[in-house]
Design an enzyme around this catalytic site. Structure first.
Site, PDB file in Angstrom:
ATOM      1  N   SER A   6     -11.360 -12.400   3.189  1.00  0.00           N
ATOM      2  CA  SER A   6     -12.104 -13.467   3.322  1.00  0.00           C
ATOM      3  C   SER A   6     -12.980 -13.497   4.233  1.00  0.00           C
ATOM      4  O   SER A   6     -12.633 -13.516   5.375  1.00  0.00           O
ATOM      5  CB  SER A   6     -11.206 -14.533   2.991  1.00  0.00           C
ATOM      6  OG  SER A   6     -12.086 -15.740   3.432  1.00  0.00           O
ATOM      7  N   HIS A  31     -14.494 -11.647  -0.468  1.00  0.00           N
ATOM      8  CA  HIS A  31     -14.400 -12.961  -0.840  1.00  0.00           C
ATOM      9  C   HIS A  31     -15.122 -13.735   0.213  1.00  0.00           C
ATOM     10  O   HIS A  31     -14.946 -14.059   1.264  1.00  0.00           O
ATOM     11  CB  HIS A  31     -12.868 -13.292  -0.586  1.00  0.00           C
ATOM     12  CG  HIS A  31     -12.448 -14.523  -1.190  1.00  0.00           C
ATOM     13  ND1 HIS A  31     -12.055 -14.878  -2.571  1.00  0.00           N
ATOM     14  CD2 HIS A  31     -12.268 -15.819  -0.579  1.00  0.00           C
ATOM     15  CE1 HIS A  31     -11.936 -16.301  -2.679  1.00  0.00           C
ATOM     16  NE2 HIS A  31     -12.071 -16.704  -1.501  1.00  0.00           N
ATOM     17  N   ASP A  33     -16.208 -17.782   0.719  1.00  0.00           N
ATOM     18  CA  ASP A  33     -15.852 -19.213   0.775  1.00  0.00           C
ATOM     19  C   ASP A  33     -16.843 -20.052   1.134  1.00  0.00           C
ATOM     20  O   ASP A  33     -17.187 -20.296   2.176  1.00  0.00           O
ATOM     21  CB  ASP A  33     -14.690 -19.497   1.557  1.00  0.00           C
ATOM     22  CG  ASP A  33     -13.410 -18.888   1.259  1.00  0.00           C
ATOM     23  OD1 ASP A  33     -12.736 -18.873   0.047  1.00  0.00           O
ATOM     24  OD2 ASP A  33     -12.814 -17.888   2.016  1.00  0.00           O
ATOM     25  N   MET A  35     -18.177 -23.818   1.481  1.00  0.00           N
ATOM     26  CA  MET A  35     -17.721 -25.028   1.315  1.00  0.00           C
ATOM     27  C   MET A  35     -18.812 -26.041   1.532  1.00  0.00           C
ATOM     28  O   MET A  35     -19.508 -25.826   2.632  1.00  0.00           O
ATOM     29  CB  MET A  35     -16.676 -25.016   2.543  1.00  0.00           C
ATOM     30  CG  MET A  35     -15.474 -24.094   2.215  1.00  0.00           C
ATOM     31  SD  MET A  35     -14.315 -24.523   3.408  1.00  0.00           S
ATOM     32  CE  MET A  35     -13.246 -22.887   3.249  1.00  0.00           C
ATOM     33  N   HIS A  64     -16.416 -17.777  -4.076  1.00  0.00           N
ATOM     34  CA  HIS A  64     -15.420 -19.043  -4.051  1.00  0.00           C
ATOM     35  C   HIS A  64     -16.137 -20.259  -3.518  1.00  0.00           C
ATOM     36  O   HIS A  64     -16.471 -20.502  -2.710  1.00  0.00           O
ATOM     37  CB  HIS A  64     -14.148 -18.934  -3.273  1.00  0.00           C
ATOM     38  CG  HIS A  64     -12.931 -19.811  -3.452  1.00  0.00           C
ATOM     39  ND1 HIS A  64     -11.882 -19.921  -2.557  1.00  0.00           N
ATOM     40  CD2 HIS A  64     -13.097 -20.828  -4.273  1.00  0.00           C
ATOM     41  CE1 HIS A  64     -11.382 -20.865  -2.850  1.00  0.00           C
ATOM     42  NE2 HIS A  64     -12.073 -21.619  -4.222  1.00  0.00           N
ATOM     43  N   MET A  66     -16.058 -23.908  -3.368  1.00  0.00           N
ATOM     44  CA  MET A  66     -15.575 -25.206  -2.988  1.00  0.00           C
ATOM     45  C   MET A  66     -16.556 -26.074  -2.978  1.00  0.00           C
ATOM     46  O   MET A  66     -16.701 -26.787  -1.710  1.00  0.00           O
ATOM     47  CB  MET A  66     -14.529 -25.056  -1.692  1.00  0.00           C
ATOM     48  CG  MET A  66     -13.410 -24.097  -1.944  1.00  0.00           C
ATOM     49  SD  MET A  66     -12.536 -23.527  -0.683  1.00  0.00           S
ATOM     50  CE  MET A  66     -13.546 -22.020  -0.372  1.00  0.00           C
ATOM     51  N   MET A 135      -4.700 -21.280  -5.844  1.00  0.00           N
ATOM     52  CA  MET A 135      -4.863 -21.737  -4.491  1.00  0.00           C
ATOM     53  C   MET A 135      -3.536 -21.887  -3.861  1.00  0.00           C
ATOM     54  O   MET A 135      -2.639 -22.610  -4.513  1.00  0.00           O
ATOM     55  CB  MET A 135      -5.651 -22.982  -3.890  1.00  0.00           C
ATOM     56  CG  MET A 135      -7.077 -22.956  -4.173  1.00  0.00           C
ATOM     57  SD  MET A 135      -7.872 -21.720  -3.410  1.00  0.00           S
ATOM     58  CE  MET A 135      -7.415 -22.007  -1.517  1.00  0.00           C
ATOM     59  N   PHE A 141      -9.614 -24.347   4.814  1.00  0.00           N
ATOM     60  CA  PHE A 141      -9.542 -23.723   6.181  1.00  0.00           C
ATOM     61  C   PHE A 141      -8.720 -22.352   6.053  1.00  0.00           C
ATOM     62  O   PHE A 141      -7.744 -22.320   4.907  1.00  0.00           O
ATOM     63  CB  PHE A 141      -8.812 -24.476   7.035  1.00  0.00           C
ATOM     64  CG  PHE A 141      -9.552 -25.788   7.322  1.00  0.00           C
ATOM     65  CD1 PHE A 141     -10.554 -25.916   8.047  1.00  0.00           C
ATOM     66  CD2 PHE A 141      -9.341 -26.763   6.740  1.00  0.00           C
ATOM     67  CE1 PHE A 141     -11.213 -27.186   8.389  1.00  0.00           C
ATOM     68  CE2 PHE A 141      -9.905 -28.060   6.877  1.00  0.00           C
ATOM     69  CZ  PHE A 141     -10.838 -28.335   7.578  1.00  0.00           C
ATOM     70  N   ASP A 174      -4.974 -17.223  -3.484  1.00  0.00           N
ATOM     71  CA  ASP A 174      -5.804 -17.369  -2.199  1.00  0.00           C
ATOM     72  C   ASP A 174      -5.292 -18.305  -1.316  1.00  0.00           C
ATOM     73  O   ASP A 174      -5.081 -19.322  -1.552  1.00  0.00           O
ATOM     74  CB  ASP A 174      -7.179 -17.847  -2.686  1.00  0.00           C
ATOM     75  CG  ASP A 174      -8.208 -18.017  -1.492  1.00  0.00           C
ATOM     76  OD1 ASP A 174      -7.896 -17.504  -0.333  1.00  0.00           O
ATOM     77  OD2 ASP A 174      -9.327 -18.484  -1.700  1.00  0.00           O
ATOM     78  N   GLY A 175      -4.914 -17.763  -0.182  1.00  0.00           N
ATOM     79  CA  GLY A 175      -4.467 -18.556   1.125  1.00  0.00           C
ATOM     80  C   GLY A 175      -2.992 -18.136   1.462  1.00  0.00           C
ATOM     81  O   GLY A 175      -2.155 -18.076   0.824  1.00  0.00           O
TER      82      GLY A 175
END
Ligand code: DX5
Ligand code: ZN
Length: 240
Positions: A6, A31, A33, A35, A64, A66, A135, A141, A174-175
């Site tokens: 990520s 990846h 992210d 947001m 991804h 969000m 997730m 975060f 993811d995470g």
């Protein structure tokens, strides 16, 4: 297994160099992210940054979103050079339409579920999915603790996809993924692991990639995963 580092945990002062180092280490996916500060309590980046990175990298861009109502931005992300667009079920009232639109643009389509969202949200979308993202932290975060009930959710997701005739779809987690929990994630049925803080904090990247990939040693490769390993960035995506 495919590892998708990520970008959020990379050194933002030298992203082109970071991407080159990933490719040199043998990483194949990145990846990204996105947001919006509305769907999640954080703001990161959007199509302009992805577009700026695209000429510097042949990595498969796993984006991804969000973002509330992601259907508004599909073409922007395609033009920026995304290869896979993952939308959140919680952010789109018309996810089936959006997933269909993503595929019509020639991109791979994915659906993400927050930790508290039941798998039933994916049941009737299964034929429209190339990937289901579970997730394993609350989105927003990097660096958060892995939520352990995700293991059971991964097993249930694999069963749901098989039952729905979509066994070829990938399950991405993811995470909070790290070399220490990678084998358990693969045992449960994960295909793609996203890693932010447990990857970028640890140089050299080839050794860190190997630490994750060790968990995959000696495992049978599902046909869906074998097919996905051949997914590549299509340069034409950037020039629609
Ligand atoms: C969280 C993001 C993740 C995050 C992963 O909202 O979707 O992709 O960057 O970071 P780690 O691996 O540190 O949990
Ligand atoms: Zn993510």
């Amino acid at each position: 297994m495919i590892l998708s580092p990520s970008l959020l945990s990379a050194d933002f002062s030298c992203l082109a160099e970071e991407l080159a180092a990933l490719e040199a280490a043998g990483v194949t996916w990145l990846h990204l992210d996105v947001m919006d500060g509305a769907f999640v309590p954080n703001i990161t980046f959007g199509p302009p940054l992805i577009k700026a990175l695209r000429p510097h990298s042949g990595l498969f861009f796993d984006v991804h979103l969000m973002v509330e109502e992601p259907a508004r931005y599909l073409r922007d992300f395609k033009e920026a050079g995304a290869d896979l667009l993952v939308i959140h079920a919680e952010a789109d009232r018309h996810a089936q339409r959006t997933l269909t639109e993503i595929r019509k643009l020639g991109l791979k389509a994915g659906l993400a579920l927050n930790p508290g969202t039941d798998l039933s949200a994916a049941r009737w979308l299964a034929p429209d999915l190339d990937l289901l993202l579970l997730m394993s932290v609350n989105p927003g975060f990097s660096g958060q603790a892995f939520i352990p009930q995700t293991y059971e959710k991964i097993r249930a997701a694999r069963a749901l996809l098989a039952e729905a005739g979509a066994a070829g779809a990938l399950v991405q987690v993811d995470g909070g993924a790290c070399p220490e929990n990678a084998a358990a994630l693969l045992d449960a049925g994960a295909d793609v692991l996203v890693s932010g803080s447990a990857f970028f904090g640890h140089k050299p990247y080839d050794a860190r990639l190997a630490a994750f990939m060790k968990a995959a040693e000696g495992r049978a490769v599902r046909p869906g995963l074998r097919a996905a390993r051949a997914w590549r960035h299509a340069a034409s995506n950037a020039n629609p």
